[in-house]
Design a protein around this motif. Sequence first.
Motif, mmCIF file in Angstrom:
data_model
loop_
_atom_site.group_PDB
_atom_site.id
_atom_site.type_symbol
_atom_site.label_atom_id
_atom_site.label_comp_id
_atom_site.label_asym_id
_atom_site.label_seq_id
_atom_site.Cartn_x
_atom_site.Cartn_y
_atom_site.Cartn_z
ATOM 1 N N GLU A 29 0.919 -1.029 0.038
ATOM 2 C CA GLU A 29 0.061 -0.093 -0.002
ATOM 3 C C GLU A 29 0.933 1.366 0.012
ATOM 4 O O GLU A 29 0.149 2.540 0.076
ATOM 5 C CB GLU A 29 -1.120 0.005 1.165
ATOM 6 C CG GLU A 29 -2.180 -0.938 1.121
ATOM 7 C CD GLU A 29 -1.801 -2.290 1.286
ATOM 8 O OE1 GLU A 29 -0.712 -2.711 1.937
ATOM 9 O OE2 GLU A 29 -2.435 -3.171 0.483
ATOM 10 N N GLY A 30 2.222 1.174 0.086
ATOM 11 C CA GLY A 30 2.978 2.278 0.162
ATOM 12 C C GLY A 30 3.147 2.894 1.223
ATOM 13 O O GLY A 30 3.789 3.893 1.318
ATOM 14 N N VAL A 31 3.090 2.170 2.484
ATOM 15 C CA VAL A 31 3.403 2.582 3.868
ATOM 16 C C VAL A 31 4.737 2.091 4.417
ATOM 17 O O VAL A 31 4.773 0.906 4.169
ATOM 18 C CB VAL A 31 2.217 2.118 4.710
ATOM 19 C CG1 VAL A 31 2.475 2.848 6.090
ATOM 20 C CG2 VAL A 31 0.707 2.738 4.246
ATOM 21 N N PRO A 32 5.792 3.195 4.417
ATOM 22 C CA PRO A 32 6.828 2.771 5.028
ATOM 23 C C PRO A 32 6.692 2.328 6.955
ATOM 24 O O PRO A 32 6.259 3.099 7.501
ATOM 25 C CB PRO A 32 7.491 4.061 4.952
ATOM 26 C CG PRO A 32 6.586 4.990 5.124
ATOM 27 C CD PRO A 32 5.342 4.335 4.349
ATOM 28 N N LEU A 33 7.405 1.278 6.995
ATOM 29 C CA LEU A 33 6.989 0.767 8.482
ATOM 30 C C LEU A 33 8.505 0.447 8.809
ATOM 31 O O LEU A 33 9.288 -0.030 8.033
ATOM 32 C CB LEU A 33 6.038 -0.299 8.548
ATOM 33 C CG LEU A 33 4.683 -0.296 8.270
ATOM 34 C CD1 LEU A 33 3.898 -1.419 8.148
ATOM 35 C CD2 LEU A 33 4.216 0.706 9.133
ATOM 36 N N SER A 34 8.702 0.582 10.287
ATOM 37 C CA SER A 34 10.003 0.052 10.791
ATOM 38 C C SER A 34 9.729 -0.854 11.856
ATOM 39 O O SER A 34 9.020 -0.560 12.760
ATOM 40 C CB SER A 34 10.722 1.264 11.524
ATOM 41 O OG SER A 34 11.978 1.004 11.855
#
Length: 302
Positions: A29-34
């Motif tokens: 979905e294009g969400v950057p997560l760490s």
Amino acid sequence: MTTEGAAATAPAARLSRVRHRTIDLVTPEGVPLSFKVALFGDRLLAFLLDFLIILGITFFFGLLAAVSRAQEMYSLVLVVNFLARNFYFMFFERRWQGSTPGKRSRRLRVIDAGGGLLSVQAVIVRNLTREIELTLPLVIIFLPEALLAGLPGYITLVAMLWMLVFGLLPLLNKQRRRVGDLIAGTVVIVSPQVALLDDLAAPGNTGGPADGPVYRFTEAQLQHYGNFELQVLEEFLRSPATGEHAEQAQLILGKIRAKIGWEDDVGRPEIFLREFYAAQRAYLENRMLLGRRRADKNAREE
């Protein structure tokens, strides 16, 4: 802060960085997560708990075999042990989105290292390699005569080195991935602790007017997403408002609009996303009460 205080906290800060390595992923979905990469010790404790469960299952059938004294029951014990060793992890990691009872006890889960959906193929591959990563080394350690009897000394040395490399591999790479993870393209992370969702789902906290939502969604529009996508959206909405936040919001908004077929104008993307989250959460919770739920957008309703 005094010089002594700074000197005392510096080693602790370095230790924290070593212990809590992170991996940055971008979801479809294009969400950057760490995420925090799981510690070797936590993975070992999780595996030991799972191993004890498998051992308990085998022991139970062993007792049945001892009581019945039937030769066929002893064969059944071997079959049960084989199935438990190979399919216990596959079943739970697929059913519980990358977790097993042992991993859940340490708040760990397996995810796709590329940020995508954890596939069945990846789950199968990473667990099939456990036989050569763990089972054979254990046999060599505890029953060396079963495999190494009569072999030259250099073969034994090579076997010991092979066990050492396989066993210590998670300590030799930044993402602490074992051979199965490298082949399957997976990584074990610490499941993020999610705060209670009432503050985001409450009408007064969506950013819209108190008398009702600005955007209303039909049931057909809310059927496209599941629990996983809801959690991803929540993590974005809870993330700090950095300079890239507005750009990311527009990207997520575009993907959601295309997925649900939303054709009306969206004047305030943040409010749209918050109200979509509240509506999606209410919809999923209602379906869960009715005994139907979806783990993610690719799963069938249960």
